[in-house]
Design an enzyme around this catalytic site. Sequence first.
Site, mmCIF file in Angstrom:
data_model
loop_
_atom_site.group_PDB
_atom_site.id
_atom_site.type_symbol
_atom_site.label_atom_id
_atom_site.label_comp_id
_atom_site.label_asym_id
_atom_site.label_seq_id
_atom_site.Cartn_x
_atom_site.Cartn_y
_atom_site.Cartn_z
ATOM 1 C CG ASP A 200 12.682 0.780 134.254
ATOM 2 O OD1 ASP A 200 12.153 1.810 134.706
ATOM 3 O OD2 ASP A 200 13.292 0.743 133.173
ATOM 4 C CE LYS A 226 11.653 8.358 131.500
ATOM 5 N NZ LYS A 226 11.669 8.832 130.104
ATOM 6 C CB CYS A 364 15.911 4.074 124.681
ATOM 7 S SG CYS A 364 16.671 5.668 124.445
HETATM 8 N N1 PLP Z 1 13.203 2.874 131.758
HETATM 9 C C1 PLP Z 1 12.119 3.180 131.035
HETATM 10 C C2 PLP Z 1 11.003 2.196 130.911
HETATM 11 C C3 PLP Z 1 12.043 4.427 130.399
HETATM 12 O O1 PLP Z 1 10.966 4.740 129.673
HETATM 13 C C4 PLP Z 1 13.147 5.320 130.524
HETATM 14 C C5 PLP Z 1 13.118 6.608 129.795
HETATM 15 O O2 PLP Z 1 12.448 6.760 128.808
HETATM 16 C C6 PLP Z 1 14.223 4.959 131.327
HETATM 17 C C7 PLP Z 1 14.224 3.724 131.916
HETATM 18 C C8 PLP Z 1 15.375 5.888 131.532
HETATM 19 O O3 PLP Z 1 14.962 6.997 132.267
HETATM 20 P P1 PLP Z 1 15.957 8.223 132.488
HETATM 21 O O4 PLP Z 1 16.427 8.636 131.142
HETATM 22 O O5 PLP Z 1 15.083 9.249 133.148
HETATM 23 O O6 PLP Z 1 17.060 7.760 133.367
#
Ligand code: PLP
Length: 406
Positions: A200, A226, A364
């Site tokens: 990820d 991001k 999250c």
């Molecule tokens: N993975 C990580 C480590 C994140 O920080 C985030 C978002 O904060 C995501 C996944 C999910 O990203 P998205 O909401 O752009 O799909």
Amino acid sequence: MDFDVEKIRQDFPLLSQKVHGHPIVYFDNGATTQKPRQVIETVRRYYEEENASIHRGVHFLSERSTETYEKAREKVRKYINAASTNEVIFTSGTTGSINALAFSFGEKHLGPGTEVIITEMEHHSNIVPWQMVCERKGAKLKVVPFNEKGELVMAEFKKLLSDKTRIVAVTQISNSLGTINPVKEIIRLAHKSEVPVLVDGAQAIPHESIDVRDLDADFYAFSGHKAYGPNGIGVLYGKEKLLYDLPPYQGGGDMVDCVSFEKTTYDQLPFKFEAGTMNYIGAAGLATALDYISGIGLDRIREYEKYLLEYATMKLMTVSGLEIYGNAAEKISTISFLMDGIHPYDAGMVLDKLGIAVRTGTHCTQPVMDHFKITGTLRASMAFYNTTGEIDRLHAGLHRVREMFG
Ligand code: PLP
């Protein structure tokens, strides 16, 4: 330091805004980044001059739009050093990428008696899709813990890897702790057991240079928004031979070869995984964002952000009763913290009134909060357009919070 942050800031229109009468301090870059003029201009120009659905028409605009979209794919390929554009699938973002992979991979490879390894510091996006597929297929989810500094316990990872493991899904950088994980080593160990790894890269893409072949990552997911690109566009990278074997995640237009009521055959890679009208304008904006990052240079970005991290850590540690969560040796410029006796929402609201945007809550990552037995933190996540002057304002703001809440 040879880093003209004031010049860079001029590229970001939003940063000249005032909030509650104060020049904005935007420290919520872990959630989403602001966009440079160049990206905004790409999106505007696309709508004004080029907009037409890709891959569908022989008319001028559709061909031009298709060409821009495929150029964006090539740009991403080069940026992450994938071997082929067949390995670059556009998605809606990291969440879209991980859901697509979890579904497809689960269909093909998971069942009773098999296991998926994730870690305790994953974003919900890299937990819930695996949980859902494990439930559906009768597989088990195994979790690698982290230590008090916020570093993965590699010995536990080695213990969890077994002949039941079918995939490892791990974040390269934790969004709530800032920890940079040893993903190259994780991939090396997993490959010794012939287990593929999904990385990820949501938090890595704006901070680190990514070379999927050097990492030997089997799958890699990230979001455009991001990394200074538009919302609603992301990437799922996968090694061609692995993607080739996976079933599509969604059915619809553009991903098919031949459709009849008796049987449908699917298109080649990468189109097999791109059903429906894709976000081609987002893809073009993402390509511009990647150019923008390359134009500054990731080495310089890393050096400057490290300086911001050290400066901010030193400053925050002088605030009485402030505790930082996540003290890994390898960290990006993200600091999660709490002030004793003060609810993060209260502190966040006072900072907001001073024009300072920090994130409050679980980010999250509820299991990370559970680990520390807290309900949430404040998080300042800094980007290359932030300044030490802004950190000074955060520092002063936290003193104000202390005064107000005692
Ligand atoms: N993975 C990580 C480590 C994140 O920080 C985030 C978002 O904060 C995501 C996944 C999910 O990203 P998205 O909401 O752009 O799909």
